[in-house]
Design a protein around this motif. Structure first.
Motif, mmCIF file in Angstrom:
data_model
loop_
_atom_site.group_PDB
_atom_site.id
_atom_site.type_symbol
_atom_site.label_atom_id
_atom_site.label_comp_id
_atom_site.label_asym_id
_atom_site.label_seq_id
_atom_site.Cartn_x
_atom_site.Cartn_y
_atom_site.Cartn_z
ATOM 1 N N SER A 34 21.317 84.830 29.140
ATOM 2 C CA SER A 34 22.686 85.335 29.251
ATOM 3 C C SER A 34 23.008 86.279 28.089
ATOM 4 O O SER A 34 23.800 87.218 28.242
ATOM 5 C CB SER A 34 23.721 84.217 29.368
ATOM 6 N N THR A 84 32.067 81.555 21.605
ATOM 7 C CA THR A 84 31.631 80.365 22.345
ATOM 8 C C THR A 84 32.823 79.411 22.435
ATOM 9 O O THR A 84 33.855 79.642 21.816
ATOM 10 C CB THR A 84 30.471 79.619 21.641
ATOM 11 N N SER A 85 32.634 78.353 23.195
ATOM 12 C CA SER A 85 33.698 77.357 23.297
ATOM 13 C C SER A 85 33.559 76.270 22.228
ATOM 14 O O SER A 85 34.324 75.309 22.221
ATOM 15 C CB SER A 85 33.676 76.746 24.697
ATOM 16 N N VAL A 86 32.596 76.458 21.304
ATOM 17 C CA VAL A 86 32.380 75.434 20.277
ATOM 18 C C VAL A 86 33.561 75.427 19.293
ATOM 19 O O VAL A 86 33.924 76.469 18.751
ATOM 20 C CB VAL A 86 31.060 75.691 19.518
ATOM 21 N N ASN A 140 23.188 83.851 21.088
ATOM 22 C CA ASN A 140 23.589 82.828 22.066
ATOM 23 C C ASN A 140 22.513 81.776 22.237
ATOM 24 O O ASN A 140 21.322 82.045 22.073
ATOM 25 C CB ASN A 140 23.886 83.486 23.427
ATOM 26 N N ARG A 141 22.952 80.561 22.551
ATOM 27 C CA ARG A 141 22.036 79.437 22.772
ATOM 28 C C ARG A 141 21.033 79.771 23.868
ATOM 29 O O ARG A 141 19.845 79.535 23.756
ATOM 30 C CB ARG A 141 22.877 78.205 23.153
ATOM 31 N N THR A 142 21.523 80.374 24.972
ATOM 32 C CA THR A 142 20.656 80.710 26.100
ATOM 33 C C THR A 142 20.340 82.209 26.051
ATOM 34 O O THR A 142 21.231 83.041 26.137
ATOM 35 C CB THR A 142 21.365 80.379 27.431
ATOM 36 N N GLY A 172 27.880 83.827 21.392
ATOM 37 C CA GLY A 172 28.246 83.516 22.772
ATOM 38 C C GLY A 172 27.993 84.686 23.693
ATOM 39 O O GLY A 172 27.887 85.842 23.241
ATOM 40 N N ALA A 173 27.830 84.394 24.982
ATOM 41 C CA ALA A 173 27.521 85.440 25.954
ATOM 42 C C ALA A 173 28.166 85.139 27.303
ATOM 43 O O ALA A 173 27.760 85.675 28.328
ATOM 44 C CB ALA A 173 26.011 85.561 26.107
ATOM 45 N N GLY A 174 29.191 84.286 27.305
ATOM 46 C CA GLY A 174 29.829 83.882 28.562
ATOM 47 C C GLY A 174 31.041 84.731 28.904
ATOM 48 O O GLY A 174 31.164 85.884 28.462
ATOM 49 N N GLY A 175 31.919 84.148 29.691
ATOM 50 C CA GLY A 175 33.087 84.873 30.195
ATOM 51 C C GLY A 175 34.027 85.378 29.108
ATOM 52 O O GLY A 175 34.746 86.354 29.312
HETATM 53 P P1 ATR Z 1 31.744 80.727 30.517
HETATM 54 O O1 ATR Z 1 32.648 81.342 29.478
HETATM 55 O O2 ATR Z 1 30.843 81.748 31.113
HETATM 56 O O3 ATR Z 1 32.436 79.834 31.482
HETATM 57 P P2 ATR Z 1 30.959 78.437 28.921
HETATM 58 O O4 ATR Z 1 30.121 77.383 29.528
HETATM 59 O O5 ATR Z 1 32.399 78.177 28.688
HETATM 60 O O6 ATR Z 1 30.712 79.784 29.720
HETATM 61 O O7 ATR Z 1 30.294 78.802 27.542
HETATM 62 C C1 ATR Z 1 30.780 79.881 26.804
HETATM 63 C C2 ATR Z 1 29.786 80.203 25.718
HETATM 64 O O8 ATR Z 1 29.746 79.143 24.767
HETATM 65 C C3 ATR Z 1 28.358 80.417 26.179
HETATM 66 O O9 ATR Z 1 27.829 81.483 25.447
HETATM 67 C C4 ATR Z 1 27.683 79.107 25.841
HETATM 68 O O10 ATR Z 1 26.301 79.240 25.570
HETATM 69 P P3 ATR Z 1 25.205 79.150 26.763
HETATM 70 O O11 ATR Z 1 25.175 80.504 27.407
HETATM 71 O O12 ATR Z 1 23.946 78.818 26.085
HETATM 72 O O13 ATR Z 1 25.682 78.072 27.700
HETATM 73 C C5 ATR Z 1 28.386 78.753 24.566
HETATM 74 N N1 ATR Z 1 28.351 77.338 24.273
HETATM 75 C C6 ATR Z 1 29.050 76.354 24.876
HETATM 76 N N2 ATR Z 1 28.782 75.160 24.317
HETATM 77 C C7 ATR Z 1 27.873 75.391 23.332
HETATM 78 C C8 ATR Z 1 27.202 74.567 22.366
HETATM 79 N N3 ATR Z 1 27.418 73.245 22.291
HETATM 80 N N4 ATR Z 1 26.346 75.170 21.499
HETATM 81 C C9 ATR Z 1 26.131 76.499 21.548
HETATM 82 N N5 ATR Z 1 26.736 77.329 22.432
HETATM 83 C C10 ATR Z 1 27.600 76.790 23.300
#
Ligand code: ATR
Length: 270
Positions: free
Chosen positions: A156, A185-187, A151-153, A127-130
């Motif tokens: 980021s 990640t939120s998975v 990370n998927r993306t 993961g690479a989000g918040g």
């Molecule tokens: P934020 O924390 O910035 O609000 P988020 O949408 O909650 O972001 O997602 C948090 C992390 O979980 C991200 O790293 C997201 O990957 P992306 O940057 O590719 O969006 C990752 N994530 C969320 N759902 C996912 C899934 N189904 N498979 C893989 N990674 C996932």
């Protein structure tokens, strides 16, 4: 003389912070009370201005205000500044506000309390989000040997890896070589999904999840089934609150008290 602290965010109805902090205040006799304020977007400057007026000693900051608070506090600690995210505000005796980020150091403390070294460790962060960004920053500051951001993306992941000189972007093939794997990640949140192929895990791993609902995630079960150490997400929530409360009151609270309060609140909310 009772001091007030509160979580600010929107929504804050389901926050476990009041249960955790009030449990310590009640058990230790610290003359503080903790409540929650649902603050609309744009309300952050007014909420901060209220602190000296109403003698509110501290805020815990949650979605969607962490970035707005980072811009509005009088002074900010280096980690929170690098992340552009504040989850803790302290009212200083001179009436000024100080912002910090305890999410990452909370996980570092919880991993350490679980018997796993962070220093010189090879760590994969999924993961690479918040949620991932404070973790990458804190592991770097705590002396990790390397942090591989998966990370998927990719874009980021690249941005998140810039947070630490020991961080870089990698793929799932780096997982078997790591000592510690963290799901940021939120998975798995509210589902039984696993963020990685369980076959990548082995008994040399420690595996930490930031997801705590459910408490026993598919990832943690997969870790345990191969003999890896499983480190749950509730502990991170507890330890970031330990760091917050110490910043507000000057006393380091007992994590076990906070954890049982959080577990009670979680089971009552079901
Ligand atoms: P934020 O924390 O910035 O609000 P988020 O949408 O909650 O972001 O997602 C948090 C992390 O979980 C991200 O790293 C997201 O990957 P992306 O940057 O590719 O969006 C990752 N994530 C969320 N759902 C996912 C899934 N189904 N498979 C893989 N990674 C996932």
């Amino acid at each position: 003389m009772t001091r007030l602290a509160a979580v600010i965010g929107s929504p804050v109805r389901h926050s476990l912070s009041p249960a955790m902090h009030n449990a310590v205040f009640e058990a230790t006799g610290l003359d503080w009370r903790f409540t929650r304020f649902d603050i609309v977007e744009g309300g952050v400057p007014a909420a901060l201005a209220a602190m000296p007026v109403l003698d509110i000693g501290g805020y815990a900051v949650t979605m969607p205000h962490k970035e707005a608070v980072a811009a509005a506090v009088d002074e900010i600690d280096p980690a929170a500044q690098a992340l552009n995210s504040v989850n803790t505000v302290v009212l200083r005796p001179d009436g000024s506000t100080y912002g910090a980020s305890t999410d990452g150091i909370g996980l570092v403390a919880w991993v350490g309390a679980s018997g796993v070294e962070v220093q010189d460790q090879s760590i994969v962060v999924l993961g690479a989000g918040g949620a991932a960004r404070p973790i990458i920053d804190a592991f770097g500051r705590a002396g990790a040997a390397e942090i591989i951001v998966v990370n998927r993306t990719r874009r980021s992941a690249e941005q998140a890896a810039e947070l630490s000189p020991v961080a870089r972007v990698g793929g799932v093939d780096s997982i078997p070589h790591a000592g510690l794997v963290v799901n940021a990640t939120s998975v798995g949140m509210g589902t039984d999904d696993c963020p990685i192929d369980p076959a990548l895990l082995h008994d040399g791993h420690a595996v930490a999840d930031i997801v705590y609902h459910p408490l026993d995630t598919a990832l943690l079960r997969a870790a345990r089934s191969v003999g890896a150490r499983a480190i749950d997400g509730l502990g991170m929530l507890v330890y970031q609150a330990v760091e917050q409360e110490e910043l507000w009151t000057g006393f380091r609270p007992d994590p076990t008290l906070m954890r049982s309060a959080a577990e009670r609140a979680l089971s009552n909310s079901r």
